[in-house]
Design a protein around this motif. Structure first.
Motif, PDB file in Angstrom:
ATOM      1  N   ASP A  21       0.829  -1.211   0.000  1.00 47.01           N
ATOM      2  CA  ASP A  21       0.000   0.000   0.000  1.00 47.01           C
ATOM      3  C   ASP A  21       0.865   1.263   0.000  1.00 47.01           C
ATOM      4  OD1 ASP A  21      -2.362  -1.462  -0.050  1.00 47.01           O
ATOM      5  OD2 ASP A  21      -2.490  -1.561   2.131  1.00 47.01           O
ATOM      6  N   SER A  56      -1.081  -5.442  -1.781  1.00 41.09           N
ATOM      7  CA  SER A  56      -1.570  -4.063  -1.742  1.00 41.09           C
ATOM      8  C   SER A  56      -2.967  -3.956  -2.347  1.00 41.09           C
ATOM      9  CB  SER A  56      -0.615  -3.142  -2.507  1.00 41.09           C
ATOM     10  OG  SER A  56       0.622  -3.036  -1.857  1.00 41.09           O
ATOM     11  N   THR A  57      -3.752  -3.017  -1.816  1.00 45.04           N
ATOM     12  CA  THR A  57      -5.121  -2.801  -2.302  1.00 45.04           C
ATOM     13  C   THR A  57      -5.347  -1.365  -2.771  1.00 45.04           C
ATOM     14  OG1 THR A  57      -5.888  -2.280  -0.056  1.00 45.04           O
ATOM     15  CG2 THR A  57      -6.038  -4.583  -0.773  1.00 45.04           C
ATOM     16  N   ASP A  58      -4.274  -0.566  -2.864  1.00 47.97           N
ATOM     17  CA  ASP A  58      -4.435   0.865  -3.149  1.00 47.97           C
ATOM     18  C   ASP A  58      -3.911   1.288  -4.520  1.00 47.97           C
ATOM     19  OD1 ASP A  58      -1.734   0.568  -2.783  1.00 47.97           O
ATOM     20  OD2 ASP A  58      -1.490   2.334  -1.510  1.00 47.97           O
ATOM     21  N   GLY A  59      -3.647   0.362  -5.414  1.00 46.28           N
ATOM     22  CA  GLY A  59      -3.120   0.718  -6.720  1.00 46.28           C
ATOM     23  C   GLY A  59      -1.618   0.627  -6.844  1.00 46.28           C
ATOM     24  N   THR A  60      -0.938   0.178  -5.797  1.00 45.88           N
ATOM     25  CA  THR A  60       0.522   0.051  -5.824  1.00 45.88           C
ATOM     26  C   THR A  60       0.987  -0.836  -6.982  1.00 45.88           C
ATOM     27  OG1 THR A  60       0.815   0.436  -3.457  1.00 45.88           O
ATOM     28  CG2 THR A  60       2.503  -0.863  -4.558  1.00 45.88           C
ATOM     29  N   ARG A  79       3.285  10.065   3.358  1.00 46.93           N
ATOM     30  CA  ARG A  79       2.098   9.713   4.135  1.00 46.93           C
ATOM     31  C   ARG A  79       1.986  10.503   5.435  1.00 46.93           C
ATOM     32  NH1 ARG A  79       3.223   3.416   4.283  1.00 46.93           N
ATOM     33  NH2 ARG A  79       5.261   4.337   4.723  1.00 46.93           N
ATOM     34  N   ALA A 118       1.009   3.535  -2.701  1.00 44.85           N
ATOM     35  CA  ALA A 118       0.629   4.296  -3.890  1.00 44.85           C
ATOM     36  C   ALA A 118       1.032   5.768  -3.798  1.00 44.85           C
ATOM     37  CB  ALA A 118      -0.881   4.184  -4.121  1.00 44.85           C
TER      38      ALA A 118
END
Length: 281
Positions: free
Chosen positions: A16, A41-45, A182, A18
């Motif tokens: 995660d 990853s679930t965020d577009g990484t 972040r 991105a």
């Protein structure tokens, strides 16, 4: 004429990332092998890495060894003789790439320590305790420290472990940049996880036999011998802020030193709690 690609494979372990990964990948034009090791990853990484032409490997941690960096060292055949491990919040620059080009062909070292200019609250820190790690080494020259942490580790990647190499290690003069987009919220949450890991490793080392201390370097031995002492947090603060002139970064230097002092204090408290309750930190 374009310069030849460097004889270095870049490996970026991620989950995660991105927000950070595009800037990291954007600086790697001199490298013709970039391997991104992802942990679901679930965020577009993954899409960002694929679009940039990187090789993407998926790693699923089962709570046991190996962790992510050692896993890729064992399971991927790198194109080049040197492997550079970068985190997604670390940035390549031309000076560092040029130093690689001039130093690596004639070196007898098996690895190199790398220093970083750390960014904190949106500004670079030029003074204080400079962050550095052994992140560049020859493929096959060694692997990251391994020890029995199955019962208490929640981190799927080697973070504070250093590679144990067959051969000597030099030091690169040019710095990379460490800038996490972040923000402070993520910084604090991440260091809460790290302080638990450090406390548990301290407890493990002090219950293990002498051989457990052998892979540690001098700085690690000092830290893990005295992490339960009240004065260690203040010693780090004094050395970083005053002796290494962190105060020259202004209020940001004092803020960073304060948080690092708090970090060492939290490790000590977690050690005390674990000793009283018999539970891991």
């Amino acid at each position: 004429m374009m310069a030849a690609a460097l004889p270095v494979s870049v490996c970026i372990p991620v989950k995660d990332e991105a927000l950070n990964l595009p800037a990291c990948l954007a600086g790697l034009g001199d490298f013709d092998e970039v391997v991104v090791v992802d942990s679901g990853s679930t965020d577009g990484t993954v899409q960002i890495a694929t679009a940039a032409g990187a090789t993407v490997l998926q790693f699923q941690w089962d709570g046991r060894l190996p962790k992510k960096r050692n896993w890729v060292l064992k399971n991927h055949v790198f194109k080049h003789p040197w492997v550079l491990f970068l985190d997604a919040d670390e940035r390549m620059n031309e000076a560092f790439a040029n130093e690689l080009r001039s130093v690596l062909p004639g070196t007898s070292h098996a690895g190199f320590w790398i220093s970083f200019t750390n960014w904190f609250m949106g500004a670079p820190l030029h003074h204080g305790d400079v962050f550095h790690k052994l992140a560049l080494f020859k493929a096959g020259a060694g692997e990251y420290e391994r020890f029995a942490e199955d019962a208490w580790s929640h981190l799927d990647m080697e973070v504070h472990e250093h590679p144990v190499l067959e051969g000597t290690a030099g030091e690169m003069k040019s710095r990379l940049e460490h800038q996490d987009y972040r923000g402070l919220k993520n910084y604090l949450a991440r260091h809460n996880e790290y302080s638990s890991w450090e406390a548990n490793r301290f407890l493990w080392l002090h219950s293990a036999d002498a051989s457990a201390w052998l892979p540690l370097n001098g700085r690690q031995r000092f830290k893990y011998r005295y992490l339960d002492r009240w004065w260690l947090a203040w010693l780090y603060w004094g050395v970083s802020v005053w002796i290494k002139k962190g105060f020259m970064d202004g209020m940001n230097g004092f803020r960073f030193g304060m948080l690092k002092r708090r970090y060492f204090g939290e490790i000590r408290l977690k050690i005390q709690e674990a000793r009283r309750t018999g539970k891991s930190a």
